[in-house]
Each structure stands twice: as structure tokens, then as C-alpha cells.
Write an enzyme that holds these catalytic residues in place. Structure first.
Site, short mmCIF file in Angstrom:
data_model
loop_
_atom_site.label_atom_id
_atom_site.label_comp_id
_atom_site.label_asym_id
_atom_site.label_seq_id
_atom_site.Cartn_x
_atom_site.Cartn_y
_atom_site.Cartn_z
N ASP A 295 13.35 -0.37 1.75
CA ASP A 295 12.04 -0.17 2.36
C ASP A 295 11.21 -1.45 2.27
O ASP A 295 11.37 -2.24 1.32
CB ASP A 295 11.27 0.95 1.64
CG ASP A 295 11.86 2.32 1.89
OD1 ASP A 295 12.67 2.46 2.83
OD2 ASP A 295 11.51 3.24 1.13
N ARG A 296 10.31 -1.62 3.22
CA ARG A 296 9.44 -2.80 3.23
C ARG A 296 8.75 -3.00 1.89
O ARG A 296 8.65 -4.12 1.38
CB ARG A 296 8.38 -2.65 4.33
CG ARG A 296 7.49 -3.87 4.49
CD ARG A 296 6.28 -3.58 5.36
NE ARG A 296 5.28 -2.81 4.64
CZ ARG A 296 4.06 -2.53 5.12
NH1 ARG A 296 3.73 -2.92 6.33
NH2 ARG A 296 3.20 -1.84 4.41
#
Length: 215
Positions: free
Chosen positions: A62-63
Site C-alpha cells: 500500500d502507498r
């Protein structure tokens, strides 16, 4: 629900490099791959391509999550590693700080997950249509305000660790999606991919790569 994309600058830490694979420590706040739109074009794989033109995607973080990621440098390595991940052979270890005192000292979350369509990209627990998702956890240190916990995902569902901790009543601190009340007090999502164990695509030898949590 999302803020302005302002990825961190600076060099990407390379943990290992050979003629088949590349292991890096992804910083929090940087997309693994490009998002939709020119404003989301800056991402980890695009930055790596400058130094490693043959770099190929194997998996994602995930970012907002930092930590160890493996990339392939050949088509053979990409296929071999992809098969390992599909068969759930790599062993992944994460470190997290979650809200409140998590007890007992260890346990397992076995709750199926599916995308929450009206609120994409959020995920939710759904026993009717969700896909199997399992996470083991072990408490490292705890007080009444927060718990430092090591997480061992047995499956690789989107937002799995974030939703599983939320389901236990202990959301990960700094999570803009699942614990927005904690964001102001924390500069980032307190989730880090600490260790990745896999087999080298060429030799088959088991290898372990680690990056200590920055929090």
C-alpha cells in the site's frame, strides 16, 4: 477520503541486487505503481526504472506502508516469484503500532475480506462473499494507549492487516482510511513490512531480507 499525493523524495534504499532480483525498502507515502492520472505517475517502480531498466513488478505494498519489496529483473524471475506468491510460499513479517492494549499476547484473525464497493478502495469483512484472509499476530510491547505488534499474514488480501486489526478493535495508528481520528497524532501509517523470506528464482535457495521499522 484521500489527501493530496505528495510522495517523499530522496534515494530508494537497495537491500539486495543480483542479476535476477532486486530488494528495496519502500518509503511510506510512495505508490508502488502508477495511479490513475498524471498526478499519480511518481511511484516506486518508475523511480527504479532509471537505474534498473528491466525491473518488473512482483507484488505491491500500500502507498502508506513502508518496507521490504522484491522486484524481478528478468522475465524468468518475475514468473518464478509470481508463482511463489500465488502459492503463498513467501513468509512476510510486518511491524505495526495499533490503538489500545491488544491482548492476549498472540493470536490469529481469520476473517474473509471483500472490497466495500460504495467506499472503494476500502475493504470490509464479509462472511458471505469475502475471500479467505488469515493473519497471525504477536504482541511485542503494550500499554493502555497503544500496542507494538508483529503481524504474519498468511494470505495477501488488499488492506488485510489494516482491516483485521480494526476488526479486533485495535486499528493501526495513523491510518487515514480505518483510523482517521489518529492521523493528526501520527505522521504516517504505523505499518512496516519488516521481513520477507523467499526462494531465489535461479538457485532455489531460501533468502531472508529485513529492513528495520523507522518508528
Amino acid at each position: 477520503m484521500d489527501d493530496v499525493y505528495s510522495p517523499p523524495q530522496g534515494d530508494i534504499a537497495v537491500l539486495h541486487e543480483d542479476h535476477e532480483i532486486l530488494i528495496v525498502d519502500k518509503p511510506a507515502g510512495l505508490l508502488s505503481v502508477p495511479g490513475k492520472g498524471a498526478h499519480l505517475s511518481d511511484c516506486l517502480i518508475a523511480r527504479l526504472e532509471a537505474a534498473f531498466p528491466t525491473v518488473r513488478l512482483v507484488h505491491r505494498l500500500d502507498r502508506d506502508t513502508s518496507g521490504v519489496m522484491v522486484f524481478a529483473l528478468t522475465a524468468f524471475a518475475q514468473k518464478h516469484l509470481g508463482q511463489q506468491f500465488e502459492a503463498r510460499k513467501p513468509r512476510k513479517t510486518y511491524l505495526a503500532r495499533v490503538a489500545g492494549r491488544l491482548g492476549p499476547s498472540s493470536g490469529t484473525v481469520d476473517l474473509p475480506l471483500i472490497v466495500d464497493w460504495p467506499n472503494r478502495p476500502l475493504q470490509k469483512v464479509c462472511h458471505e462473499t469475502g475471500k479467505p484472509a488469515v493473519t497471525d499476530w504477536k504482541v511485542l510491547k503494550a500499554n493502555d494507549d497503544e500496542t507494538r505488534v508483529r503481524l504474519f499474514p498468511k494470505t495477501g488480501r488488499s488492506h488485510q492487516l489494516r482491516v483485521h486489526m480494526l476488526a479486533l478493535g485495535h486499528p493501526i495508528l495513523g491510518d487515514p482510511f480505518y483510523a482517521p481520528d489518529t492521523v493528526a497524532a501520527h505522521s504516517r501509517l504505523m505499518l512496516h513490512a519488516e521481513e520477507l523470506r523467499l526462494n531465489h528464482p535461479e538457485t532455489g535457495r531460501g533468502m531472508t531480507f529485513r529492513a528495520p521499522a523507522p518508528f
